[in-house]
Design a protein around this motif. Structure first.
Motif, PDB file in Angstrom:
ATOM      1  N   THR A   1      11.037  43.653 -36.762  1.00  0.00           N
ATOM      2  CA  THR A   1      11.507  42.635 -35.698  1.00  0.00           C
ATOM      3  C   THR A   1      13.708  42.954 -35.346  1.00  0.00           C
ATOM      4  N   ILE A   2      13.223  42.050 -36.767  1.00  0.00           N
ATOM      5  CA  ILE A   2      15.320  41.697 -37.133  1.00  0.00           C
ATOM      6  C   ILE A   2      15.922  42.875 -36.401  1.00  0.00           C
ATOM      7  N   PRO A   3      15.674  43.689 -37.056  1.00  0.00           N
ATOM      8  CA  PRO A   3      16.995  44.929 -36.202  1.00  0.00           C
ATOM      9  C   PRO A   3      16.736  44.925 -34.951  1.00  0.00           C
ATOM     10  N   THR A   4      15.879  45.117 -34.194  1.00  0.00           N
ATOM     11  CA  THR A   4      15.287  45.520 -32.817  1.00  0.00           C
ATOM     12  C   THR A   4      16.486  44.097 -32.013  1.00  0.00           C
ATOM     13  N   VAL A   5      16.112  42.425 -32.481  1.00  0.00           N
ATOM     14  CA  VAL A   5      16.969  41.617 -31.772  1.00  0.00           C
ATOM     15  C   VAL A   5      18.251  42.003 -32.103  1.00  0.00           C
ATOM     16  N   VAL A   6      18.640  41.858 -33.318  1.00  0.00           N
ATOM     17  CA  VAL A   6      19.791  41.796 -33.496  1.00  0.00           C
ATOM     18  C   VAL A   6      20.588  43.251 -32.519  1.00  0.00           C
ATOM     19  N   SER A   7      19.289  44.722 -32.045  1.00  0.00           N
ATOM     20  CA  SER A   7      20.630  45.453 -31.577  1.00  0.00           C
ATOM     21  C   SER A   7      20.416  44.927 -29.732  1.00  0.00           C
TER      22      SER A   7
ATOM     23  N   THR B   1      22.909  38.360 -40.082  1.00  0.00           N
ATOM     24  CA  THR B   1      22.826  39.556 -39.646  1.00  0.00           C
ATOM     25  C   THR B   1      23.751  39.689 -38.814  1.00  0.00           C
ATOM     26  N   ILE B   2      24.043  38.895 -37.396  1.00  0.00           N
ATOM     27  CA  ILE B   2      24.434  40.225 -36.225  1.00  0.00           C
ATOM     28  C   ILE B   2      26.370  39.760 -37.267  1.00  0.00           C
ATOM     29  N   GLY B   3      26.570  38.026 -37.771  1.00  0.00           N
ATOM     30  CA  GLY B   3      27.565  38.075 -38.283  1.00  0.00           C
ATOM     31  C   GLY B   3      28.156  38.923 -39.145  1.00  0.00           C
ATOM     32  N   ARG B   4      27.332  39.458 -39.683  1.00  0.00           N
ATOM     33  CA  ARG B   4      27.932  40.346 -41.408  1.00  0.00           C
ATOM     34  C   ARG B   4      27.864  41.639 -40.986  1.00  0.00           C
TER      35      ARG B   4
ATOM     36  N   TYR C   1      12.015  43.567 -48.537  1.00  0.00           N
ATOM     37  CA  TYR C   1      11.942  44.534 -48.229  1.00  0.00           C
ATOM     38  C   TYR C   1      12.949  45.156 -48.589  1.00  0.00           C
ATOM     39  N   LYS C   2      13.022  46.264 -48.209  1.00  0.00           N
ATOM     40  CA  LYS C   2      13.800  47.564 -49.090  1.00  0.00           C
ATOM     41  C   LYS C   2      14.325  48.874 -47.906  1.00  0.00           C
ATOM     42  N   THR C   3      15.567  48.768 -47.310  1.00  0.00           N
ATOM     43  CA  THR C   3      15.615  50.142 -46.480  1.00  0.00           C
ATOM     44  C   THR C   3      16.132  50.938 -47.230  1.00  0.00           C
ATOM     45  N   THR C   4      15.728  52.509 -47.026  1.00  0.00           N
ATOM     46  CA  THR C   4      16.337  53.469 -47.474  1.00  0.00           C
ATOM     47  C   THR C   4      17.703  54.232 -46.452  1.00  0.00           C
TER      48      THR C   4
ATOM     49  N   VAL D   1      19.316  43.792 -43.966  1.00  0.00           N
ATOM     50  CA  VAL D   1      18.166  44.136 -43.752  1.00  0.00           C
ATOM     51  C   VAL D   1      17.170  43.732 -45.385  1.00  0.00           C
ATOM     52  N   ASN D   2      17.785  44.223 -46.588  1.00  0.00           N
ATOM     53  CA  ASN D   2      16.690  43.762 -47.346  1.00  0.00           C
ATOM     54  C   ASN D   2      16.759  42.291 -47.357  1.00  0.00           C
ATOM     55  N   GLY D   3      15.547  42.095 -48.136  1.00  0.00           N
ATOM     56  CA  GLY D   3      15.481  40.885 -48.446  1.00  0.00           C
ATOM     57  C   GLY D   3      13.660  40.539 -48.222  1.00  0.00           C
TER      58      GLY D   3
END
Length: 452
Positions: free
Chosen positions: A81-87, A129-132, A292-295, A303-305
């Motif tokens: 959800t967060i990655p999609t909104v950010v994208s 997240t977008i800022g980083r 959550y931890k991404t690969t 996204v981790n956290g």
């Protein structure tokens, strides 16, 4: 005299914790021992324990929200959800207006949902997240973004008709929530516009670098990274991933209880993570507990956290704050302060006295609910024309400016901002400052400046 000494020692312990970098829990635990000792001396051990339990019970709703927020933040990550909104959002972002946009977006979200913590865990995390991703990860940049988020999430927490704090304030002052909102508009528009000007000016001076995405050579127009290529390595970026966010909006508009809103959003994210993102049931259970931890290493910082363990520290802070608040309510520990507040009101006006009281109480109890209740208890007999408005413009917002308070710790932890971000939460400063200035102008003009 004993009461003032105890409060002074506790304040020293808090500031020592900040200066030395020691865990805040140590200072709060020390304070609880001090207050409990006073309670035992005055009322006995059994009664003191009862006070502590009553104090924790008043915060049980907040404790539940913390657990649900830990669940929500991990599932929103796992479901993409967060990655999609950010994208989607990053395509519309321009670095020079990003700080201003962060403040406006979080203000709008909190106004819609009525929850500061829920907004911080969603829109706040997205903006950070977008800022980083744009390289705004320096101390100064993080402080401005964190300050904009902090100010934005408490904008709606104060004025939204579905905010639990707004409803609490209306309840204890026996006033109508919608009349209170109409009154608050009068004291909100100027600080809001001034904050927008400040954040626009700050954004123009933010130093945007290539950042994480730039290191991978994935940078779009205007210096904004094309995070789609980065996130696509681990997420499907399907429109279905937006469903948990839609659930938040729809159920909030329908005035469903906040805990249920967070729970249903988390549940929908859990299902999407299984079906759309092909996460395993075991992996999702691990994410719920440990976060959550991404690969994909390139997006790990973004996204981790999340997870239940991420809420443990704040959970303990709330429990201790609840115990302290129970002791305050059950003893005369704060009576000397109340007497001085009444004298201050006579020398100035009820709003200034309420502001001073709220500032002191928030520094000690570290809890928004208790700050509102105790401030009202100590100022309700000051003769204010509008006691509810005074509380909205002081106790409801001032607590977020205390770096060690629950209201601040949760938001800054969620967006990974430094404590210095409280210095950039302009709106929260400007609301009481504008009230004081109007009061001074009214006094010079022979008008009671207690009300805008």
């Amino acid at each position: 005299m004993v009461e003032l000494i105890i409060l002074a020692v506790f304040c020293v312990a808090l500031f020592a914790s900040l200066l030395t970098g020691a865990p805040l829990l140590y200072a709060l635990a020390f304070g609880l021992v001090l207050f409990a000792g006073y309670g035992v001396r005055c009322c006995g051990l059994r009664e003191t324990l009862k006070m502590c339990w009553n104090g924790v019970k008043t915060a049980r709703g907040i404790l539940l929200l913390f657990v649900l927020l830990g669940l929500l933040t991990s599932m929103w990550r796992a479901a993409g959800t967060i990655p999609t909104v950010v994208s989607f959002a990053v395509e519309l972002i321009r670095p020079e207006i990003f700080v201003l946009l962060t403040f406006v977006l979080n203000s709008a979200m909190s106004l819609l949902t009525g929850t500061a913590l829920g907004t911080a865990a969603t829109m706040g995390v997205i903006c950070a997240t977008i800022g980083r991703s744009m390289g705004m990860d320096g101390v100064s940049d993080s402080a401005w973004i964190g300050g904009a988020v902090l100010a934005g999430v408490y904008f709606g927490n104060r004025i939204s008709p579905i905010s639990s704090m707004a409803l609490l304030t209306a309840g204890i002052t026996k006033t109508d929530i919608y009349q209170n909102i109409r009154d608050m508009v009068r004291t909100t528009w100027l600080p809001f516009l001034m904050s927008c000007v400040v954040y626009f000016a700050a954004g123009m001076n933010v130093d945007v670098i290539a950042g994480v995405a730039g290191a991978s050579g994935v940078v779009g127009a205007s210096g904004v990274p094309n995070v789609v290529e980065l996130f696509a390595k681990d997420f499907s970026l399907s429109l279905w991933s937006l469903m948990p966010a839609a659930v938040i909006v729809v159920l909030s508009v329908a005035r469903v209880r906040t805990s249920l809103v967070l729970l249903w959003s988390s549940a929908s994210a859990f299902v999407l993570a299984l079906v759309i993102e092909n996460q395993t049931f075991i992996d999702l259970l691990k994410s719920i507990i440990f976060g959550y931890k991404t690969t994909v290493p390139e997006i790990a910082k973004m996204v981790n956290g999340g997870g239940l363990l991420s809420t443990v520290n704040v959970f303990l802070i709330v429990v201790i704050a609840g115990c302290c608040g129970g002791i305050f309510k059950g003893t005369s520990l704060l009576q000397p302060v109340k007497s001085r507040i009444e004298k201050m009101s006579q020398n100035t006006n009820p709003f200034v006295a309420t502001l001073a009281c709220a500032s002191l109480v928030s520094c000690v109890v570290c809890n928004q609910t208790l700050t509102i209740i105790l401030t009202n208890q100590m100022t309700e007999n000051l003769g204010a024309k509008n006691q509810a408005l005074n509380l909205y413009d002081t106790a409801v917002t001032v607590i977020a400016l205390v770096p060690w308070s629950v209201a601040t710790v949760i938001v800054l932890n969620a967006v990974q901002a430094p404590n210095s971000a409280v210095l950039c939460a302009c709106f929260l400063y400007l609301v009481p400052v504008c009230r004081v200035m109007v009061g001074l102008c009214g006094k010079k003009g022979g008008v009671n400046g207690d009300f805008f």
